[in-house]
Design a protein around this motif. Structure first.
Motif, PDB file in Angstrom:
ATOM      1  N   HIS A 199       0.828  -1.208   0.000  1.00  0.00           N
ATOM      2  CA  HIS A 199       0.000   0.000   0.000  1.00  0.00           C
ATOM      3  C   HIS A 199       0.866   1.263   0.000  1.00  0.00           C
ATOM      4  N   GLU A 200       2.082   1.136   0.503  1.00  0.00           N
ATOM      5  CA  GLU A 200       2.981   2.290   0.515  1.00  0.00           C
ATOM      6  C   GLU A 200       3.275   2.778  -0.898  1.00  0.00           C
ATOM      7  N   TYR A 201       3.366   1.847  -1.851  1.00  0.00           N
ATOM      8  CA  TYR A 201       3.614   2.240  -3.236  1.00  0.00           C
ATOM      9  C   TYR A 201       2.490   3.142  -3.747  1.00  0.00           C
ATOM     10  N   VAL A 202       1.259   2.732  -3.436  1.00  0.00           N
ATOM     11  CA  VAL A 202       0.096   3.499  -3.890  1.00  0.00           C
ATOM     12  C   VAL A 202       0.069   4.868  -3.213  1.00  0.00           C
ATOM     13  N   GLU A 203       0.320   4.899  -1.911  1.00  0.00           N
ATOM     14  CA  GLU A 203       0.296   6.171  -1.193  1.00  0.00           C
ATOM     15  C   GLU A 203       1.357   7.131  -1.710  1.00  0.00           C
ATOM     16  N   ILE A 204       2.551   6.614  -1.987  1.00  0.00           N
ATOM     17  CA  ILE A 204       3.620   7.465  -2.506  1.00  0.00           C
ATOM     18  C   ILE A 204       3.243   8.017  -3.872  1.00  0.00           C
ATOM     19  N   ALA A 205       2.656   7.176  -4.721  1.00  0.00           N
ATOM     20  CA  ALA A 205       2.257   7.630  -6.055  1.00  0.00           C
ATOM     21  C   ALA A 205       1.217   8.737  -5.973  1.00  0.00           C
ATOM     22  N   PHE A 206       0.219   8.585  -5.101  1.00  0.00           N
ATOM     23  CA  PHE A 206      -0.787   9.638  -4.939  1.00  0.00           C
ATOM     24  C   PHE A 206      -0.166  10.910  -4.354  1.00  0.00           C
ATOM     25  N   THR A 207       0.765  10.735  -3.441  1.00  0.00           N
ATOM     26  CA  THR A 207       1.431  11.896  -2.853  1.00  0.00           C
ATOM     27  C   THR A 207       2.184  12.697  -3.911  1.00  0.00           C
ATOM     28  N   LEU A 208       2.745  11.998  -4.891  1.00  0.00           N
ATOM     29  CA  LEU A 208       3.492  12.667  -5.958  1.00  0.00           C
ATOM     30  C   LEU A 208       2.590  13.202  -7.063  1.00  0.00           C
ATOM     31  N   GLY A 209       1.274  13.064  -6.874  1.00  0.00           N
ATOM     32  CA  GLY A 209       0.330  13.661  -7.823  1.00  0.00           C
ATOM     33  C   GLY A 209      -0.164  12.737  -8.907  1.00  0.00           C
ATOM     34  N   ALA A 210       0.075  11.430  -8.783  1.00  0.00           N
ATOM     35  CA  ALA A 210      -0.381  10.496  -9.806  1.00  0.00           C
ATOM     36  C   ALA A 210      -1.897  10.345  -9.759  1.00  0.00           C
ATOM     37  N   LYS A 211      -2.492  10.113 -10.918  1.00  0.00           N
ATOM     38  CA  LYS A 211      -3.921   9.854 -11.010  1.00  0.00           C
ATOM     39  C   LYS A 211      -4.164   8.344 -10.867  1.00  0.00           C
ATOM     40  N   PRO A 212      -5.401   7.966 -10.529  1.00  0.00           N
ATOM     41  CA  PRO A 212      -5.672   6.534 -10.339  1.00  0.00           C
ATOM     42  C   PRO A 212      -5.231   5.661 -11.509  1.00  0.00           C
ATOM     43  N   ARG A 213      -5.440   6.139 -12.732  1.00  0.00           N
ATOM     44  CA  ARG A 213      -5.037   5.352 -13.896  1.00  0.00           C
ATOM     45  C   ARG A 213      -3.522   5.176 -13.939  1.00  0.00           C
ATOM     46  N   GLN A 214      -2.797   6.228 -13.574  1.00  0.00           N
ATOM     47  CA  GLN A 214      -1.332   6.133 -13.556  1.00  0.00           C
ATOM     48  C   GLN A 214      -0.845   5.214 -12.441  1.00  0.00           C
ATOM     49  N   VAL A 215      -1.523   5.261 -11.302  1.00  0.00           N
ATOM     50  CA  VAL A 215      -1.162   4.356 -10.201  1.00  0.00           C
ATOM     51  C   VAL A 215      -1.332   2.906 -10.641  1.00  0.00           C
ATOM     52  N   LEU A 216      -2.417   2.643 -11.366  1.00  0.00           N
ATOM     53  CA  LEU A 216      -2.679   1.284 -11.827  1.00  0.00           C
ATOM     54  C   LEU A 216      -1.636   0.824 -12.839  1.00  0.00           C
ATOM     55  N   SER A 217      -1.376   1.641 -13.860  1.00  0.00           N
ATOM     56  CA  SER A 217      -0.493   1.222 -14.949  1.00  0.00           C
ATOM     57  C   SER A 217       0.984   1.312 -14.591  1.00  0.00           C
ATOM     58  N   ASP A 218       1.373   2.349 -13.856  1.00  0.00           N
ATOM     59  CA  ASP A 218       2.801   2.584 -13.607  1.00  0.00           C
ATOM     60  C   ASP A 218       3.295   2.016 -12.279  1.00  0.00           C
ATOM     61  N   VAL A 219       2.381   1.743 -11.356  1.00  0.00           N
ATOM     62  CA  VAL A 219       2.797   1.251 -10.045  1.00  0.00           C
ATOM     63  C   VAL A 219       2.286  -0.171  -9.806  1.00  0.00           C
ATOM     64  N   ALA A 220       0.973  -0.325  -9.777  1.00  0.00           N
ATOM     65  CA  ALA A 220       0.392  -1.619  -9.397  1.00  0.00           C
ATOM     66  C   ALA A 220       0.739  -2.732 -10.394  1.00  0.00           C
ATOM     67  N   LEU A 221       0.539  -2.462 -11.685  1.00  0.00           N
ATOM     68  CA  LEU A 221       0.792  -3.502 -12.675  1.00  0.00           C
ATOM     69  C   LEU A 221       2.262  -3.889 -12.728  1.00  0.00           C
ATOM     70  N   ARG A 222       3.142  -2.924 -12.552  1.00  0.00           N
ATOM     71  CA  ARG A 222       4.574  -3.236 -12.549  1.00  0.00           C
ATOM     72  C   ARG A 222       4.957  -4.047 -11.307  1.00  0.00           C
ATOM     73  N   ALA A 223       4.352  -3.705 -10.176  1.00  0.00           N
ATOM     74  CA  ALA A 223       4.682  -4.418  -8.941  1.00  0.00           C
ATOM     75  C   ALA A 223       4.154  -5.848  -8.958  1.00  0.00           C
ATOM     76  N   MET A 224       2.974  -6.054  -9.547  1.00  0.00           N
ATOM     77  CA  MET A 224       2.387  -7.391  -9.555  1.00  0.00           C
ATOM     78  C   MET A 224       2.806  -8.204 -10.770  1.00  0.00           C
ATOM     79  N   GLY A 225       3.569  -7.601 -11.667  1.00  0.00           N
ATOM     80  CA  GLY A 225       3.943  -8.262 -12.916  1.00  0.00           C
ATOM     81  C   GLY A 225       4.574  -9.631 -12.742  1.00  0.00           C
ATOM     82  N   PRO A 226       5.626  -9.784 -11.923  1.00  0.00           N
ATOM     83  CA  PRO A 226       6.269 -11.101 -11.797  1.00  0.00           C
ATOM     84  C   PRO A 226       5.323 -12.201 -11.323  1.00  0.00           C
ATOM     85  N   SER A 227       4.543 -11.922 -10.294  1.00  0.00           N
ATOM     86  CA  SER A 227       3.630 -12.953  -9.788  1.00  0.00           C
ATOM     87  C   SER A 227       2.479 -13.192 -10.757  1.00  0.00           C
ATOM     88  N   LEU A 228       2.060 -12.160 -11.484  1.00  0.00           N
ATOM     89  CA  LEU A 228       0.983 -12.323 -12.464  1.00  0.00           C
ATOM     90  C   LEU A 228       1.416 -13.260 -13.583  1.00  0.00           C
TER      91      LEU A 228
END
Length: 262
Positions: free
Chosen positions: A161-190
């Motif tokens: 959740h820290e990744y998401v909070e940091i992204a929002f703190t830096l001004g990212a929009k929900p779509r950017q959080v999903l594509s640039d943070v969440a999808l990259r973080a879950m990529g290996p296990s996915l």
């Protein structure tokens, strides 16, 4: 920290070449043992034919019965069902994990369906889709989608959740959080879960291809079973295993190439 147990160190590592040698050695030993047991007559040939008999039957099926064509047909069906399942499961799983209201609505239904035995749904699938390709692909999809969607949702939940909070703190929009943070973080296990569920999809092949089929490895196995041609049955099973092994190793190599930083 791993102990000093050498090759048997807890969670230790061994060279890649040694892994291959050990894997090939164990497989060869089991095949030799199987051949010895079969030739010694400890098990009747109609129950356990020797590896040499299976190889002979496989070659005969390749040259006279179009075994490679049946393998291609089955591969197309499995990949079609798997890609449809993945295309649906990935976005749904992400939504279930990202928005609690979506998860609350869908997770009980998915949990219910994924425990239903696929063979029990064969009659319904015939009623709904007839006996064409749609039924076969539907049964393969059915055995894959409901498992995969929950794995994707779990992958998304494991993104810190820290990744998401940091992204929002830096001004990212929900779509950017999903594509640039969440999808990259879950990529290996996915990617790893996609590899695993592709294997599950293959396990439902015989069930899917006994539904008024005239092609595919499941059809070959079921037809040979009807006439108690055990070497041909086992040859079909071995081909499925070989296709699965090769595909799995290729996907493992792709995973290592995509995520070299792991």
């Amino acid at each position: 920290m791993a102990g000093d147990g050498g090759l048997f160190a807890f969670r230790g590592d061994i060279p890649a070449r040694l892994k291959v040698l050990v894997g090939v050695g164990v497989a060869a030993a089991l095949i030799v043992l199987w051949e010895i047991v079969a030739r010694a007559g400890l098990v009747a040939p109609q129950f356990l034919p020797s590896p040499s008999a299976v190889i002979t039957a496989m070659w005969s099926m390749i040259t006279t019965q179009g075994l490679l064509w049946h393998a291609l047909v089955s591969s197309v069906r499995v990949w079609a069902a798997f890609l449809i399942a993945a295309a649906m499961a990935i976005p749904i799983g992400i939504l279930m994990s990202s928005y609690r209201i979506v998860g609350a609505g869908l997770e009980p239904l998915i949990d219910f369906v994924r425990y239903l035995p696929v063979p029990a749904l064969v009659p319904l699938s015939i009623i709904w889709f007839g006996v064409g390709e749609e039924t076969k692909i539907f049964l393969l999809w059915l055995g894959t989608f409901f498992q995969l969607v929950l794995l994707v949702a779990d992958d998304m939940r494991r993104v810190p959740h820290e990744y998401v909070e940091i992204a929002f703190t830096l001004g990212a929009k929900p779509r950017q959080v999903l594509s640039d943070v969440a999808l990259r973080a879950m990529g290996p296990s996915l990617v790893d879960n996609l590899r695993i569920t592709l294997g599950w999809c293959w396990t439902y092949l015989v069930i899917a291809e006994i539904v008024a089929a005239d092609s595919g490895l499941g059809f070959v196995i079921w037809s040979a079973r009807r006439y108690v041609k055990t070497p041909e049955v086992m040859a079909g099973v071995v081909v499925i295993g070989l296709i699965g092994l090769i595909t799995d190793q290729l996907l493992r190599a792709l995973h290592r190439r995509m995520f070299r930083y792991l």
